[in-house]
Design a protein around this motif. Structure first.
Motif, PDB file in Angstrom:
ATOM      1  N   HIS A 173       0.848  -1.204   0.000  1.00 17.41           N
ATOM      2  CA  HIS A 173       0.000   0.000   0.000  1.00 17.41           C
ATOM      3  C   HIS A 173       0.885   1.255   0.000  1.00 17.41           C
ATOM      4  CE1 HIS A 173      -3.612   2.339   1.584  1.00 17.41           C
ATOM      5  NE2 HIS A 173      -2.610   3.164   1.883  1.00 17.41           N
ATOM      6  N   GLU A 174       1.811   1.313   0.936  1.00 15.65           N
ATOM      7  CA  GLU A 174       2.653   2.517   1.033  1.00 15.65           C
ATOM      8  C   GLU A 174       3.540   2.658  -0.210  1.00 15.65           C
ATOM      9  OE1 GLU A 174       1.998   4.739   3.114  1.00 15.65           O
ATOM     10  OE2 GLU A 174       0.685   3.541   4.375  1.00 15.65           O
ATOM     11  N   HIS A 177       1.640   4.386  -2.813  1.00 16.24           N
ATOM     12  CA  HIS A 177       1.663   5.855  -2.669  1.00 16.24           C
ATOM     13  C   HIS A 177       2.957   6.400  -3.272  1.00 16.24           C
ATOM     14  CE1 HIS A 177      -1.924   6.551  -0.367  1.00 16.24           C
ATOM     15  NE2 HIS A 177      -1.553   5.765   0.629  1.00 16.24           N
ATOM     16  N   HIS A 200      -6.692   7.453  -2.260  1.00 14.18           N
ATOM     17  CA  HIS A 200      -6.692   5.987  -2.196  1.00 14.18           C
ATOM     18  C   HIS A 200      -7.528   5.423  -3.331  1.00 14.18           C
ATOM     19  CE1 HIS A 200      -5.134   6.941   1.782  1.00 14.18           C
ATOM     20  NE2 HIS A 200      -4.517   5.761   1.662  1.00 14.18           N
TER      21      HIS A 200
HETATM   22 ZN   LIG Z   1      -2.688   5.117   2.239  1.00 16.82          ZN
END
Ligand SMILES: [Zn+2]
Ligand SMILES: [Zn+2]
Length: 252
Positions: A173-174, A177, A200
């Motif tokens: 997830h990170e 980003h 997101h």
């Molecule tokens: Zn996030």
């Protein structure tokens, strides 16, 4: 006989069995992800709306020779290696080059031009309200990427999702980003009209979905009934990456 067995089960067990069957059917239904998607929100003014959007060329095109993930154990339990191995596979696959992780003690401390750096810090639970956090900064004139992981927070969910699996989701997830995902066509801001917390992915099938009730329901049902975990990006995010790469390759 099956019928007698069901009759002898307590009403609560029968109810949970029915709920289980319903959720299992839900997990297998192809439209489920669409039903549980978050609604899109506008993005900040000036957000690029076409390829290559604001995706991170450095981590996506093999313009450096390798991606080095330097792991720092700052607080909390010792980092689990399987989620880091999963992050290495994601970084190598999308970055189209060799990637590996090393403990900070094994890092020379030099920032080489031929290497892209991702620093992963395990901080126990020092970031209130988050599973993880990521940002990019400059060190000695070189851009480096940082991921912080609240590994203690993943333990609260270990009765449902194995800790290593949820930690993998947080790392991927990170990293999403850091790649600049999602793009505006399939992203949302959970606090809209505030842009706090970043964009997101609307799809609960994506590692970049925000852990909100619908995405959590989808994630738990997928984990419990299908043994599927969020360790990659959704089809729309992968398509955006492919389109951005094609754009850069057409215009080097
Ligand atoms: Zn996030
Ligand atoms: Zn996505």
């Amino acid at each position: 006989m099956r019928g007698c067995y069901v009759r002898r089960m307590s009403p609560i067990v029968v109810r949970w069995a029915l709920v289980g069957s319903l959720l299992a059917a839900l997990a297998g239904a192809s439209g489920c992800a669409t039903l549980l998607s978050e609604p899109r929100t506008p993005f900040p003014r000036g957000t690029p709306l076409e390829a290559p959007w604001a995706l991170n060329r450095e981590l996506l095109l093999p313009e450096t020779r390798r991606i080095l993930i330097v792991v720092d154990w700052i607080a909390g339990p010792r980092p689990d290696t399987a989620p880091l191995d999963a992050l290495v596979r994601v970084a190598a696959r999308y970055g189209e080059r060799a990637a590996r992780w090393i403990p900070r003690e094994d890092w020379s401390g030099r920032l080489e031009a031929s290497t892209s750096y991702v620093f992963v810090g395990y901080v126990g639970q020092r970031i209130p309200g988050f599973f993880g956090l990521s940002y990019t900064e400059q060190i000695k004139g070189k851009k480096v990427h940082v991921i912080l992981v609240n590994q203690e927070r993943h333990r609260q969910w270990r009765g449902v999702i194995p800790e290593g699996r949820s930690e993998t989701t947080t790392l991927v997830h990170e990293y999403g980003h850091l790649l600049g995902l999602p793009t505006a066509e399939h992203g949302y801001f959970a606090e809209y009209p505030s842009f706090f917390g970043g964009a997101h992915c609307v799809s609960p099938t994506c590692a970049l979905s925000k852990p909100r009730p619908r995405a959590i329901l989808y994630g738990v049902v997928s984990a419990v009934f299908r043994r599927r975990y969020l360790d990659d990006y959704c089809e729309a995010c992968r398509r955006a990456i492919a389109e951005a790469k094609a754009y850069w390759r057409r215009r080097p």
